[in-house]
Design a protein around this motif. Structure first.
Motif, PDB file in Angstrom:
ATOM      1  N   GLY A 267       0.818  -1.213   0.000  1.00 37.64           N
ATOM      2  CA  GLY A 267       0.000   0.000   0.000  1.00 37.64           C
ATOM      3  C   GLY A 267       0.852   1.262   0.000  1.00 37.64           C
ATOM      4  O   GLY A 267       0.537   2.244  -0.689  1.00 37.64           O
ATOM      5  N   ALA A 268       1.940   1.244   0.752  1.00 43.99           N
ATOM      6  CA  ALA A 268       2.843   2.403   0.792  1.00 43.99           C
ATOM      7  C   ALA A 268       3.485   2.620  -0.574  1.00 43.99           C
ATOM      8  O   ALA A 268       3.587   3.766  -1.049  1.00 43.99           O
ATOM      9  CB  ALA A 268       3.914   2.200   1.858  1.00 43.99           C
TER      10      ALA A 268
ATOM     11  N   ALA B 162       2.274   1.657  -3.493  1.00 42.47           N
ATOM     12  CA  ALA B 162       1.217   2.106  -4.412  1.00 42.47           C
ATOM     13  C   ALA B 162       0.919   3.584  -4.214  1.00 42.47           C
ATOM     14  O   ALA B 162       0.746   4.325  -5.189  1.00 42.47           O
ATOM     15  CB  ALA B 162      -0.043   1.270  -4.202  1.00 42.47           C
ATOM     16  N   HIS B 163       0.886   4.011  -2.975  1.00 47.66           N
ATOM     17  CA  HIS B 163       0.630   5.425  -2.678  1.00 47.66           C
ATOM     18  C   HIS B 163       1.711   6.307  -3.293  1.00 47.66           C
ATOM     19  O   HIS B 163       1.417   7.356  -3.865  1.00 47.66           O
ATOM     20  CB  HIS B 163       0.555   5.628  -1.170  1.00 47.66           C
ATOM     21  CG  HIS B 163       0.333   7.043  -0.765  1.00 47.66           C
ATOM     22  ND1 HIS B 163      -0.882   7.673  -0.922  1.00 47.66           N
ATOM     23  CD2 HIS B 163       1.169   7.956  -0.227  1.00 47.66           C
ATOM     24  CE1 HIS B 163      -0.779   8.913  -0.493  1.00 47.66           C
ATOM     25  NE2 HIS B 163       0.460   9.106  -0.068  1.00 47.66           N
ATOM     26  N   LYS B 164       2.957   5.875  -3.183  1.00 48.65           N
ATOM     27  CA  LYS B 164       4.065   6.658  -3.745  1.00 48.65           C
ATOM     28  C   LYS B 164       3.973   6.717  -5.267  1.00 48.65           C
ATOM     29  O   LYS B 164       4.198   7.766  -5.871  1.00 48.65           O
ATOM     30  CB  LYS B 164       5.406   6.061  -3.312  1.00 48.65           C
ATOM     31  CG  LYS B 164       5.723   6.271  -1.856  1.00 48.65           C
ATOM     32  CD  LYS B 164       6.973   5.503  -1.466  1.00 48.65           C
ATOM     33  CE  LYS B 164       7.300   5.665  -0.004  1.00 48.65           C
ATOM     34  NZ  LYS B 164       6.357   4.996   0.893  1.00 48.65           N
TER      35      LYS B 164
ATOM     36  N   LEU C 259       1.270   6.267  -7.170  1.00 46.30           N
ATOM     37  CA  LEU C 259       0.076   6.989  -7.623  1.00 46.30           C
ATOM     38  C   LEU C 259       0.166   8.491  -7.396  1.00 46.30           C
ATOM     39  O   LEU C 259      -0.535   9.264  -8.053  1.00 46.30           O
ATOM     40  CB  LEU C 259      -1.168   6.420  -6.928  1.00 46.30           C
ATOM     41  CG  LEU C 259      -1.518   4.989  -7.335  1.00 46.30           C
ATOM     42  CD1 LEU C 259      -2.664   4.458  -6.480  1.00 46.30           C
ATOM     43  CD2 LEU C 259      -1.863   4.914  -8.818  1.00 46.30           C
ATOM     44  N   ALA C 260       1.017   8.905  -6.462  1.00 50.34           N
ATOM     45  CA  ALA C 260       1.233  10.339  -6.206  1.00 50.34           C
ATOM     46  C   ALA C 260       2.713  10.653  -6.446  1.00 50.34           C
ATOM     47  O   ALA C 260       3.407  11.171  -5.580  1.00 50.34           O
ATOM     48  CB  ALA C 260       0.813  10.685  -4.783  1.00 50.34           C
TER      49      ALA C 260
ATOM     50  N   TRP D 225       5.531  12.534  -4.089  1.00 52.56           N
ATOM     51  CA  TRP D 225       6.578  11.692  -3.513  1.00 52.56           C
ATOM     52  C   TRP D 225       7.958  12.290  -3.809  1.00 52.56           C
ATOM     53  O   TRP D 225       8.817  12.339  -2.942  1.00 52.56           O
ATOM     54  CB  TRP D 225       6.470  10.273  -4.054  1.00 52.56           C
ATOM     55  CG  TRP D 225       7.665   9.407  -3.783  1.00 52.56           C
ATOM     56  CD1 TRP D 225       8.460   8.823  -4.698  1.00 52.56           C
ATOM     57  CD2 TRP D 225       8.192   9.031  -2.505  1.00 52.56           C
ATOM     58  NE1 TRP D 225       9.454   8.108  -4.078  1.00 52.56           N
ATOM     59  CE2 TRP D 225       9.313   8.218  -2.732  1.00 52.56           C
ATOM     60  CE3 TRP D 225       7.822   9.303  -1.192  1.00 52.56           C
ATOM     61  CZ2 TRP D 225      10.065   7.676  -1.706  1.00 52.56           C
ATOM     62  CZ3 TRP D 225       8.583   8.759  -0.162  1.00 52.56           C
ATOM     63  CH2 TRP D 225       9.684   7.960  -0.424  1.00 52.56           C
TER      64      TRP D 225
END
Length: 90
Positions: free
Chosen positions: A19-20, A22-24, A26-27, A31
């Motif tokens: 999840g971490a 993916a967050h990086k 996707l943003a 990041w």
């Protein structure tokens, strides 16, 4: 340790790391700004922007493979230590 507990911990940590990452990804622009703002290792920042999310994915995958779980746990611990040191220094 009970195998079910070990599996639950491994799956939970793998989900956290995936999840971490993916967050990086996707943003990605935000990041890159986060890494730039830390200013801890400016020369290595371009490399870290890519290596940290990749390391999270690798650690997550290793945690899902029973034969590689200890290596995945070590990789996850190393990543969390890097993050803790960066936050502590900053």
């Amino acid at each position: 340790m009970d195998p079910l507990i070990a599996l639950t911990i491994s799956l939970s940590l793998a989900a956290l790391l995936a999840g971490a990452a993916a967050h990086k990804v996707l943003a990605w622009e935000q990041w890159q700004g986060v890494i730039d703002n830390y200013r801890l290792v400016p020369d290595a920042a371009p490399m870290l922007k890519v290596l940290l999310p990749c390391g999270e994915v690798v650690a997550a995958v290793l945690l899902l493979l029973p034969f590689a779980r200890p290596l995945g746990a070590g990789a996850a611990a190393a990543l969390l230590l890097v993050y803790a040191v960066a936050m502590g220094v900053n």
